[in-house]
Design a protein around this motif. Structure first.
Motif, PDB file in Angstrom:
ATOM      1  N   UNK A 135     -18.608 -11.307   2.450  1.00 31.14           N
ATOM      2  CA  UNK A 135     -18.591  -9.941   1.917  1.00 31.14           C
ATOM      3  C   UNK A 135     -17.510  -9.081   2.557  1.00 31.14           C
ATOM      4  N   UNK A 136     -17.097  -9.443   3.765  1.00 28.05           N
ATOM      5  CA  UNK A 136     -15.998  -8.697   4.379  1.00 28.05           C
ATOM      6  C   UNK A 136     -14.679  -8.944   3.665  1.00 28.05           C
ATOM      7  N   UNK A 137     -14.599 -10.039   2.915  1.00 32.26           N
ATOM      8  CA  UNK A 137     -13.432 -10.262   2.058  1.00 32.26           C
ATOM      9  C   UNK A 137     -13.636  -9.641   0.682  1.00 32.26           C
ATOM     10  N   UNK A 138     -14.791  -9.892   0.108  1.00 29.07           N
ATOM     11  CA  UNK A 138     -15.027  -9.473  -1.277  1.00 29.07           C
ATOM     12  C   UNK A 138     -15.205  -7.967  -1.399  1.00 29.07           C
ATOM     13  N   UNK A 139     -15.949  -7.372  -0.466  1.00 32.00           N
ATOM     14  CA  UNK A 139     -16.279  -5.952  -0.580  1.00 32.00           C
ATOM     15  C   UNK A 139     -15.062  -5.047  -0.681  1.00 32.00           C
ATOM     16  N   UNK A 140     -14.094  -5.138   0.243  1.00 34.75           N
ATOM     17  CA  UNK A 140     -12.922  -4.247   0.148  1.00 34.75           C
ATOM     18  C   UNK A 140     -12.124  -4.432  -1.144  1.00 34.75           C
ATOM     19  N   UNK A 141     -12.052  -5.655  -1.665  1.00 36.27           N
ATOM     20  CA  UNK A 141     -11.289  -5.861  -2.901  1.00 36.27           C
ATOM     21  C   UNK A 141     -12.014  -5.219  -4.079  1.00 36.27           C
ATOM     22  N   UNK A 142     -13.327  -5.451  -4.177  1.00 31.38           N
ATOM     23  CA  UNK A 142     -14.081  -4.833  -5.274  1.00 31.38           C
ATOM     24  C   UNK A 142     -14.029  -3.313  -5.165  1.00 31.38           C
ATOM     25  N   UNK A 143     -14.164  -2.808  -3.948  1.00 35.35           N
ATOM     26  CA  UNK A 143     -14.129  -1.351  -3.768  1.00 35.35           C
ATOM     27  C   UNK A 143     -12.755  -0.791  -4.126  1.00 35.35           C
ATOM     28  N   UNK A 144     -11.703  -1.514  -3.763  1.00 35.53           N
ATOM     29  CA  UNK A 144     -10.351  -1.044  -4.091  1.00 35.53           C
ATOM     30  C   UNK A 144     -10.170  -0.937  -5.594  1.00 35.53           C
ATOM     31  N   UNK A 145     -10.601  -1.949  -6.323  1.00 34.07           N
ATOM     32  CA  UNK A 145     -10.431  -1.906  -7.778  1.00 34.07           C
ATOM     33  C   UNK A 145     -11.353  -0.867  -8.416  1.00 34.07           C
ATOM     34  N   UNK A 146     -12.513  -0.644  -7.810  1.00 37.37           N
ATOM     35  CA  UNK A 146     -13.382   0.429  -8.328  1.00 37.37           C
ATOM     36  C   UNK A 146     -12.726   1.794  -8.128  1.00 37.37           C
ATOM     37  N   UNK A 147     -12.116   2.007  -6.960  1.00 38.28           N
ATOM     38  CA  UNK A 147     -11.391   3.277  -6.749  1.00 38.28           C
ATOM     39  C   UNK A 147     -10.249   3.417  -7.758  1.00 38.28           C
ATOM     40  N   UNK A 148      -9.555   2.297  -8.015  1.00 40.31           N
ATOM     41  CA  UNK A 148      -8.493   2.346  -9.012  1.00 40.31           C
ATOM     42  C   UNK A 148      -9.072   2.697 -10.376  1.00 40.31           C
ATOM     43  N   UNK A 149     -10.236   2.119 -10.707  1.00 41.62           N
ATOM     44  CA  UNK A 149     -10.878   2.436 -11.973  1.00 41.62           C
ATOM     45  C   UNK A 149     -11.242   3.908 -12.092  1.00 41.62           C
ATOM     46  N   UNK A 150     -11.521   4.532 -10.957  1.00 38.15           N
ATOM     47  CA  UNK A 150     -11.817   5.980 -10.948  1.00 38.15           C
ATOM     48  C   UNK A 150     -10.551   6.817 -10.986  1.00 38.15           C
ATOM     49  N   UNK A 151      -9.386   6.178 -10.842  1.00 40.46           N
ATOM     50  CA  UNK A 151      -8.123   6.908 -10.896  1.00 40.46           C
ATOM     51  C   UNK A 151      -7.575   7.319  -9.554  1.00 40.46           C
ATOM     52  N   UNK A 152      -8.150   6.839  -8.454  1.00 40.98           N
ATOM     53  CA  UNK A 152      -7.712   7.231  -7.123  1.00 40.98           C
ATOM     54  C   UNK A 152      -6.969   6.060  -6.481  1.00 40.98           C
ATOM     55  N   UNK A 153      -5.663   5.982  -6.701  1.00 42.38           N
ATOM     56  CA  UNK A 153      -4.869   4.854  -6.213  1.00 42.38           C
ATOM     57  C   UNK A 153      -4.797   4.853  -4.692  1.00 42.38           C
ATOM     58  N   UNK A 154      -4.647   6.045  -4.078  1.00 39.98           N
ATOM     59  CA  UNK A 154      -4.554   6.094  -2.621  1.00 39.98           C
ATOM     60  C   UNK A 154      -5.839   5.597  -1.971  1.00 39.98           C
ATOM     61  N   UNK A 155      -6.981   5.980  -2.534  1.00 37.25           N
ATOM     62  CA  UNK A 155      -8.249   5.480  -2.004  1.00 37.25           C
ATOM     63  C   UNK A 155      -8.355   3.968  -2.192  1.00 37.25           C
ATOM     64  N   UNK A 156      -7.832   3.485  -3.307  1.00 35.90           N
ATOM     65  CA  UNK A 156      -7.840   2.039  -3.551  1.00 35.90           C
ATOM     66  C   UNK A 156      -7.032   1.310  -2.479  1.00 35.90           C
ATOM     67  N   UNK A 157      -5.875   1.852  -2.147  1.00 33.46           N
ATOM     68  CA  UNK A 157      -5.039   1.197  -1.135  1.00 33.46           C
ATOM     69  C   UNK A 157      -5.693   1.246   0.238  1.00 33.46           C
ATOM     70  N   UNK A 158      -6.378   2.345   0.539  1.00 31.90           N
ATOM     71  CA  UNK A 158      -7.076   2.427   1.828  1.00 31.90           C
ATOM     72  C   UNK A 158      -8.189   1.387   1.905  1.00 31.90           C
ATOM     73  N   UNK A 159      -8.932   1.263   0.830  1.00 32.47           N
ATOM     74  CA  UNK A 159     -10.008   0.264   0.821  1.00 32.47           C
ATOM     75  C   UNK A 159      -9.444  -1.142   1.035  1.00 32.47           C
ATOM     76  N   UNK A 160      -8.394  -1.471   0.326  1.00 35.54           N
ATOM     77  CA  UNK A 160      -7.828  -2.809   0.409  1.00 35.54           C
ATOM     78  C   UNK A 160      -7.212  -3.078   1.777  1.00 35.54           C
ATOM     79  N   UNK A 161      -6.693  -2.035   2.406  1.00 36.20           N
ATOM     80  CA  UNK A 161      -6.006  -2.225   3.688  1.00 36.20           C
ATOM     81  C   UNK A 161      -6.941  -2.739   4.778  1.00 36.20           C
ATOM     82  N   UNK A 162      -8.254  -2.664   4.550  1.00 32.54           N
ATOM     83  CA  UNK A 162      -9.197  -3.188   5.545  1.00 32.54           C
ATOM     84  C   UNK A 162      -9.037  -4.692   5.750  1.00 32.54           C
ATOM     85  N   UNK A 163      -8.437  -5.356   4.768  1.00 32.06           N
ATOM     86  CA  UNK A 163      -8.192  -6.798   4.900  1.00 32.06           C
ATOM     87  C   UNK A 163      -6.867  -7.108   5.580  1.00 32.06           C
ATOM     88  N   UNK A 164      -6.014  -6.123   5.730  1.00 33.72           N
ATOM     89  CA  UNK A 164      -4.633  -6.384   6.135  1.00 33.72           C
ATOM     90  C   UNK A 164      -4.535  -7.051   7.498  1.00 33.72           C
TER      91      UNK A 164
END
Length: 579
Positions: A135-164
């Motif tokens: 879930x530490x892999x899956x959660x940030x990716x799903x959350x990033x795409x959900x933020x993108x779906x809401x129209x918040x690209x910066x929030x999406x990138x922050x969510x995804x960066x947790x995997x970086x």
């Protein structure tokens, strides 16, 4: 989450699965009692008939609808069987609880919310997933795409960066960062991200190369995309189909830039593929089903579901999945080739052969259908039909490359079995020119030379090299032992044949070989024991008759020798069996 699934579906360990059956066939009426349905469901799980298991546990649940353990079991089986509409009524209550099934229920609810474009609910459910490695892999990716779906690209990138910062997920992070940049219209950044993803490995996975090619085609770089397919052609079953898809993308066809749902589906598929490689087929199946829930046209996810069904010997269900891949898909050819294998699993070899011939006619530029047809006919010991199919395949290949060694090898086997040794020998030698250290070719050719009393020193060296390359392959170790036997080194033969029996304890031919070697070194009681043991392992009628004769009479004084007949020698099933 993977651990929870393993615990919940622990009874799904591989068993002696029956041939695939119609998943919608009526269940036996005498199993309508709770106890009968439970026992039938447990048996269906053991033989990996998950469709039947799911329906049996539905019956059990009808008798005890408030039982939380039964509700969890029924929910997970419905997911695995692809009955996601039926799983939905159980998800809410399970997600509110804890323990086995709760985290999967929350993931299911997150996916269902994304299907409705309710990304706030998706984020909420993802936030409730248990803190596991998966879930530490899956959660940030799903959350990033959900933020993108809401129209918040910066929030999406922050969510995804947790995997970086996690090296274990570097590939996933870079791929989804590239997809997200493209989806946001940041094309230069996306190009840089795709380049980074490709640079992470000297041999990037084909799927990653194809993702980069699709990006290039969508963004005015069709020539680069087509070159990427050319560079991958050895690993692509249908390069023409993929190139046609890239041209459609370049002309503005679907799919365009990634969407939130597509990004989530890709993440689920990536993890399903990884789990399947680790033999976690229960979890892999559920993730693949969820990917299809989000993207019903996701052909690669459908192929993965079918592959798992094939592995479980649920051939009818797999065949239906393969046949559902549409004619316009670049993966249609791969699906139809695998469908032919499913037909073989159903003992419908004639249907498989007709399908492969039809594919060969539809795609006259491709060799794959004819190679598979040759393999099918070789398996049926239709040697001339196999040779004809391989001949036609080789004519389609053009100049031979390293990867074509296997076609020469398999044609060589068919030629040898058809008693055309000169032609077979040429194929084996040509295969070794293409792959000098290929152990199966070294073994088969070396063994055949020993059998014929030809090139004995070279033959022995070739088999020894094959053993050094595959020291745990019982068939190849048997070949070395039997070659030494045929050359008169009976003591040396015993050493290797004992090792071969350790590696392949239930092979009748190898046990028979060890019996012969024991006899020659004077260990006659042990020889008779090995021969009797070989008879318990379902030998061919010819081998059984030979063993029974030896049990009565022993071995004659001069049976063996490099120019003689093998007698009980290994055929394709044994030391020369293709790897």
């Amino acid at each position: 989450m993977a651990v929870l699934l393993a615990a919940t579906l622990g009874a799904c360990a591989a068993g002696p699965a029956a041939d695939g059956a119609n998943p919608d066939a009526p269940l036996a009426p005498e199993l309508s009692s709770a106890a009968g349905a439970y026992l039938a469901g447990q048996h269906a799980v053991r033989i990996e008939d998950i469709s039947a298991a799911s329906r049996y546990f539905d019956r059990v649940l009808e008798h005890d609808p408030a039982n939380p353990a039964l509700r969890r079991r029924a929910f997970l089986l419905r997911l695995e069987a692809g009955r996601l509409d039926d799983a939905a009524p159980l998800a809410g209550e399970l997600a509110a609880g804890a323990g086995d099934g709760a985290s999967m229920a929350r993931l299911f609810l997150a996916i269902e919310a994304a299907r409705r474009d309710d990304y706030a609910r998706t984020l909420a459910e993802v936030g409730r997933l248990e803190d596991t490695r998966l879930n530490r892999a899956l959660g940030p990716i799903l959350a990033a795409w959900a933020e993108f779906g809401r129209g918040d690209v910066e929030a999406a990138e922050r969510r995804l960066s947790r995997l970086a910062g996690d090296d274990g997920f570097a590939g996933l992070y870079t791929l989804h960062a590239a997809m997200l940049a493209e989806a946001a219209g940041r094309i230069d950044e996306a190009a840089e991200r795709y380049a980074q993803a490709l640079a992470q490995s000297q041999t990037p996975p084909l799927r990653l190369r194809l993702a980069a090619a699709r990006f290039e085609a969508r963004n005015g770089r069709l020539d680069a995309a087509l070159r990427r397919i050319d560079a991958s052609e050895g690993g692509v079953s249908d390069p023409a189909g993929l190139k046609a898809m890239l041209r459609r993308l370049a002309e503005g066809g679907d799919p365009r830039a990634p969407t939130a749902a597509a990004g989530m589906a890709e993440a689920l598929f990536d993890l399903a593929s990884a789990l399947q490689r680790d033999r976690g087929s229960d979890s892999a199946m559920i993730f693949a089903r969820l990917a299809l829930r989000l993207q019903p046209e996701f052909d690669l996810a459908a192929l993965l579901v079918a592959e798992i069904l094939d592995d479980r010997q649920r051939y009818e269900e797999a065949l239906a999945m393969y046949d559902a891949v549409p004619a316009g898909s670049p993966y249609r050819l791969l699906a139809q080739l695998r469908a032919a294998s499913s037909l073989e699993g159903l003992d419908r070899d004639d249907d498989a052969a007709r399908r492969l011939e039809a594919l060969a006619g539809e795609r006259p530029e491709l060799a794959d259908p004819l190679i598979r047809l040759g393999d099918l006919e070789r398996g049926r010991e239709n040697w001339q039909a196999a040779i004809d199919a391989y001949d036609r395949a080789l004519k389609r290949m053009g100049p031979l490359e390293t990867r074509h060694w296997s076609v020469l090898y398999t044609r060589g086997i068919a030629l040898e079995r058809a008693k055309r040794w000169g032609d077979a020998e040429r194929d084996f030698l040509r295969a070794l020119e293409l792959r000098p250290d290929q152990p199966y070719v070294l073994n088969y050719l070396g063994y055949s030379w020993v059998d014929r009393g030809e090139n004995l020193d070279r033959a022995k060296a070739m088999i020894e090299k094959a053993v050094s390359l595959r020291p745990r392959d019982g068939y190849i170790v048997d070949s070395l032992g039997w070659a030494l036997y045929r050359l008169g080194d009976h003591a040396g033969a015993v050493t290797h044949l004992e090792r071969a029996v350790e590696l392949r304890p239930t092979d009748p031919t190898i046990n028979d070989h060890l019996g012969d070697a024991y006899w020659r070194v004077g260990r006659r009681a042990e020889a008779r024991f090995q021969w009797q043991r070989a008879l318990t392992f379902d030998p061919s009628p010819e081998l059984a008759a030979d063993i029974e004769r030896k049990l009565r009479e022993g071995l004659p004084k001069h049976q063996d020798g490099p120019a003689g007949s093998l007698g009980t020698g290994t055929a394709e099933r044994g030391g020369r069996k293709p790897g």
